[in-house]
Each structure stands twice: as C-alpha cells, then as structure tokens.
Design a protein around this motif. Structure first.
Motif, PDB file in Angstrom:
ATOM      1  N   SER A 224     -27.694  51.479   1.681  1.00 16.07           N
ATOM      2  CA  SER A 224     -27.686  52.584   0.715  1.00 16.07           C
ATOM      3  C   SER A 224     -28.799  53.588   1.010  1.00 16.07           C
ATOM      4  O   SER A 224     -28.617  54.798   0.831  1.00 16.07           O
ATOM      5  N   GLN A 225     -29.941  53.103   1.489  1.00 16.12           N
ATOM      6  CA  GLN A 225     -31.044  54.009   1.817  1.00 16.12           C
ATOM      7  C   GLN A 225     -30.675  54.922   2.987  1.00 16.12           C
ATOM      8  O   GLN A 225     -30.998  56.115   2.984  1.00 16.12           O
ATOM      9  N   ILE A 226     -30.002  54.374   3.985  1.00 13.33           N
ATOM     10  CA  ILE A 226     -29.602  55.176   5.138  1.00 13.33           C
ATOM     11  C   ILE A 226     -28.563  56.225   4.726  1.00 13.33           C
ATOM     12  O   ILE A 226     -28.622  57.388   5.153  1.00 13.33           O
ATOM     13  N   VAL A 227     -27.644  55.832   3.871  1.00 14.74           N
ATOM     14  CA  VAL A 227     -26.643  56.781   3.382  1.00 14.74           C
ATOM     15  C   VAL A 227     -27.321  57.937   2.651  1.00 14.74           C
ATOM     16  O   VAL A 227     -26.941  59.112   2.813  1.00 14.74           O
ATOM     17  N   LYS A 228     -28.327  57.637   1.843  1.00 12.16           N
ATOM     18  CA  LYS A 228     -29.042  58.691   1.114  1.00 12.16           C
ATOM     19  C   LYS A 228     -29.754  59.651   2.071  1.00 12.16           C
ATOM     20  O   LYS A 228     -29.757  60.868   1.848  1.00 12.16           O
ATOM     21  N   LEU A 229     -30.359  59.118   3.116  1.00 15.71           N
ATOM     22  CA  LEU A 229     -31.050  59.983   4.073  1.00 15.71           C
ATOM     23  C   LEU A 229     -30.059  60.931   4.751  1.00 15.71           C
ATOM     24  O   LEU A 229     -30.347  62.117   4.941  1.00 15.71           O
ATOM     25  N   LYS A 230     -28.913  60.426   5.109  1.00 13.15           N
ATOM     26  CA  LYS A 230     -27.899  61.273   5.743  1.00 13.15           C
ATOM     27  C   LYS A 230     -27.401  62.350   4.786  1.00 13.15           C
ATOM     28  O   LYS A 230     -27.160  63.499   5.188  1.00 13.15           O
ATOM     29  N   SER A 231     -27.298  61.998   3.510  1.00 14.97           N
ATOM     30  CA  SER A 231     -26.718  62.913   2.533  1.00 14.97           C
ATOM     31  C   SER A 231     -27.560  64.160   2.292  1.00 14.97           C
ATOM     32  O   SER A 231     -27.047  65.180   1.816  1.00 14.97           O
ATOM     33  N   VAL A 234     -30.828  65.192   6.808  1.00 14.89           N
ATOM     34  CA  VAL A 234     -31.940  64.836   7.691  1.00 14.89           C
ATOM     35  C   VAL A 234     -31.507  64.903   9.161  1.00 14.89           C
ATOM     36  O   VAL A 234     -30.418  64.470   9.510  1.00 14.89           O
ATOM     37  N   ASP A 235     -32.368  65.458  10.029  1.00 12.43           N
ATOM     38  CA  ASP A 235     -32.056  65.479  11.462  1.00 12.43           C
ATOM     39  C   ASP A 235     -32.989  64.585  12.280  1.00 12.43           C
ATOM     40  O   ASP A 235     -32.800  64.388  13.476  1.00 12.43           O
ATOM     41  N   THR A 236     -34.022  64.037  11.613  1.00 12.15           N
ATOM     42  CA  THR A 236     -34.986  63.150  12.272  1.00 12.15           C
ATOM     43  C   THR A 236     -35.242  61.958  11.351  1.00 12.15           C
ATOM     44  O   THR A 236     -35.602  62.153  10.187  1.00 12.15           O
ATOM     45  N   VAL A 237     -35.050  60.749  11.877  1.00 12.28           N
ATOM     46  CA  VAL A 237     -35.210  59.541  11.062  1.00 12.28           C
ATOM     47  C   VAL A 237     -36.358  58.694  11.606  1.00 12.28           C
ATOM     48  O   VAL A 237     -36.441  58.434  12.814  1.00 12.28           O
ATOM     49  N   MET A 238     -37.208  58.264  10.709  1.00 11.25           N
ATOM     50  CA  MET A 238     -38.310  57.370  11.054  1.00 11.25           C
ATOM     51  C   MET A 238     -38.002  55.991  10.492  1.00 11.25           C
ATOM     52  O   MET A 238     -37.757  55.850   9.280  1.00 11.25           O
ATOM     53  N   LEU A 239     -38.012  54.986  11.341  1.00 11.28           N
ATOM     54  CA  LEU A 239     -37.758  53.612  10.903  1.00 11.28           C
ATOM     55  C   LEU A 239     -39.081  52.846  10.900  1.00 11.28           C
ATOM     56  O   LEU A 239     -39.499  52.265  11.906  1.00 11.28           O
ATOM     57  N   PHE A 240     -39.754  52.887   9.766  1.00  9.13           N
ATOM     58  CA  PHE A 240     -41.011  52.175   9.602  1.00  9.13           C
ATOM     59  C   PHE A 240     -40.684  50.819   8.990  1.00  9.13           C
ATOM     60  O   PHE A 240     -40.919  50.552   7.804  1.00  9.13           O
TER      61      PHE A 240
END
Length: 402
Positions: A224-231, A234-240
C-alpha cells in the motif's frame, strides 16, 4: 685499596638500585586482563538476528564464527583463541537487551561485537557504556554510534546513515535538477536518520521530497505504501529498508509497471537477501551506495586482496554462495576485531581494547573499495568514510560513473 672500596660500594649501590627497580619493571611487563580474557582465550559476545524479520542477516554471524575459527586454527591472536558466543536476538530490542546482559553478566565476555540493527544497538548501548563494556563495530550506521563524547564505549563500522542519505541527495541532483522524490522508510532511528540525511543532501531542494511512507519491521507487506508513492507522481524512489521490505518494494514497483529512478540502502544491496528474492530482472537500474567490494561483481573476480576471502570461504563455508555479500561482509567485519585485539598485545583490559579500537592508523581492510583507509581517534569514531554510487545491470553491480 680506597679506590677499590669506593668501586665496590658503587657497584653494590647499583645492584641495590637494580633490585629495587626490578619489581616495577616486571610489573610493566605483566599481562593485563579484564573479564573474559585468560592466557588461552578471549571471550567475544554477539547477539544477531538468526530468526525474525531480519533473519537473512544471520549469515553475518555465521561468517564471523567461521572467520574466528580460521584464526583459532592458525594459533589465535597472540596465542589466545577467540571464544565467539553468538546468540539469536530475533531482531527484537528487548530480547537483545536480555541476551546482552546474559553475555556480560553470566558469560563474562570481554566485549560485544557486530550486533545488527540501529534499534537493537541503541537499546543496549546505555547498559554497555554504563558497565564500560566495548561495543565494537556494530552492524548499523547511525551517527549515534560515532559519538565518543557521550558514548565512548560504542563504535560503528560502515558509513553513517546520515552520510549515506546526504550522498544520495547529492547524487540525485547530479542527474535530475527537479526530482519528485518518494521515500519508503522503516519507522525507527535507522529510517528516520536516512530520511534526515537525504533532506540535508538535497539542501535548498529538500522540498523535492514530496511523499514519505513508513513501515515497521513486523508489517506483513508494504504494497500500500508503494501504491501511494506512485499515486503522487513520484519519479525517484528511496528504499530505506532492510532486505525483506526492500525486496517486497522492488517486486511491487515492477508489478505496477512503474519505472522510477530507484535508490536502495547500502545495507540491503545483497544478491541473496534482496535482489534474488525480488527477482533479478526486476532490479535492473537500481542504484546503491557502495563502500565494500561486491563478490558478485566481475571487477573483483581476480582481485589479489580477495584471494584469501575465496580460500577461506572454500575451506570454512564450502556450501556458501561466494557471490553473497553477507559472507564478504562477515569476513571484512571480523578483520576489524582481529586487528584491534592484535594491537592490544598482552594488555587485554576492556579499557585498552577500546583504546586500540580508537587508535587505528591507515589500516587497510581488503574487503573495502580501493583507496579506503581506516583511521580512528578518541574524537573520531567514524570508521569507514569512503563510498561510491553503483547500479545493478541485471547480473551484478557496476559503477554508476559518478
């Protein structure tokens, strides 16, 4: 005769003086031991995640145990064998505290070594510092483990999380002047420090972080968090995130047919723990900060500095995957402790063990990237400072050219 008498008296006086000084001289040469040390062994304690959400990192403890076995088979350190007591903490701070107290109070270990994770090391740090027990080369990058003024008995190893976040921020701006950044981060000191460092690295462009989604290590999924970022575009994703959640995020990004510029925390850039579970074809283009050599990278296949690593792995962990960064990491971390104990000589008090950890001078650890030298002091507990940007090409990591 008078001259002879004076000479005799002078010699007698010198003999008396020598006899007076001799006990003190012998005292200086005496062996000095703290808890957990004898003429034959040095007890080293560790808690690490052999179970729980970070169990993939248990391979670090296995590798370290195998390295110390090799050292013991070769005669130990200054004639003493390492008695490495490594136990499971399930990546649970309360359990880590319980196990640490047992190792210190019942097993009487000389020091604690290589505990995994920011929250676990923070949970045990106050106890270990209050009891003046060295907490050496923790497998966590928080700047809080490079604070000799407040916590002189705790020292990290890898580049600090904040410095990694700053590094990522600068690298992003080097290729994208106006990024829209989304961050997936573990909701604890580890994730928060990475996020803070990223903001610092972006400087006046910190507002480019348009979304941040958190999770806890026990969450079953982060879809669900990844879906929200896409929505939010976002063009740059940080996976911390650590391995489990990082692999989940990579799979979900791929399933969404989304292709953001993706950056992965250096501690999760493992082939076996993250990339293979995610699917190598889904990982193409992902970037990470690298401070160690990667055994899966063809660049290091014939590296003379890694020849001993492959020989050790073949003899002591013959079924291990030589491309797995965890085994190289364990080999690399272990050499730090061995170097410190060698520098201690016969003074193996806890005070001197900590003193030597803070007195490394141009130490070259063969698992680190070329040009990386380790220098520590009583005021500088940052051990590894050098790192570069790398990209995954579908088979291995390669230089990203910056």
């Amino acid at each position: 005769m008078p001259n002879v008498s004076r000479r005799t008296i002078a010699l007698a006086s010198l003999a008396t003086l020598a006899a007076t000084l001799a006990p003190k001289d012998r005292a200086w040469a005496e062996k000095k031991y703290g808890p957990g040390v004898s003429d034959t062994e040095i007890k080293v304690g560790q808690t690490i995640a052999y179970s729980g959400p970070a169990s993939a990192y248990g391979q670090l403890g296995q590798a370290e145990a195998a390295y110390f076995k090799m050292i013991n088979d070769r005669g130990g350190i200054n004639g003493r064998k390492i008695n490495f007591i490594t136990v499971d903490d399930g990546y649970s701070p309360p359990k880590a505290v319980e196990q640490t107290r047992r190792l210190v109070e019942q097993e009487e270990v000389a020091l604690m070594f290589g505990m995994l994770g920011t929250p676990l090391n923070l949970a045990t740090r106050t106890y270990l510092n209050s009891n003046k027990v060295p907490q050496l080369f923790v497998a966590a990058g928080s700047e809080q483990f490079a604070n000799p003024e407040k916590f002189p008995w705790t020292i990290g190893f890898q580049p600090t999380l904040r410095s990694e976040g700053i590094f990522f921020g600068k690298q992003i701006l080097a290729v994208n002047a106006n990024p829209k950044i989304g961050v997936l981060y573990q909701y604890d000191d580890f994730g928060k420090e990475m996020l803070s460092g990223l903001s610092d690295g972006l400087g006046s462009k910190a507002a480019a972080i348009v979304a941040s989604e958190s999770f806890t290590p026990t969450d079953p999924t982060i879809d669900s968090q990844i879906v929200k970022l896409k929505s939010v575009g976002v063009d740059t994703v940080m996976l911390f995130a650590y391995a489990k959640q990082a692999a989940q995020a990579i799979r979900k990004i791929y399933e969404l047919n989304w292709q953001p510029d993706t950056y992965l925390h250096s501690g999760s850039a493992s082939m076996s723990a993250t990339l293979i579970p995610a699917g190598l074809e889904r990982c193409v283009g992902i970037k990470t900060a690298r401070y160690m050599k990667d055994p899966s990278d063809p660049r290091w296949r014939d590296d003379p500095e890694l020849k001993p690593f492959y020989e050790w792995l073949n003899e002591y962990l013959p079924t291990a995957n030589s491309s797995d960064t965890f085994f190289l990491s364990g080999w690399t971390f272990s050499q730090m402790l061995v170097q410190v104990l060698r520098q201690c000589g016969d003074d193996l008090t806890r005070e001197n063990i900590m003193r030597q950890a803070a007195s490394l001078k141009d130490f070259r650890n063969p698992g680190l990237l070329p040009g990386s030298l380790i220098n520590t002091s009583r005021t500088d507990y940052r051990v590894v400072k050098f790192m570069t940007l790398e990209r995954f090409n579908g088979k291995n990591w390669e230089s990203a050219g910056t």
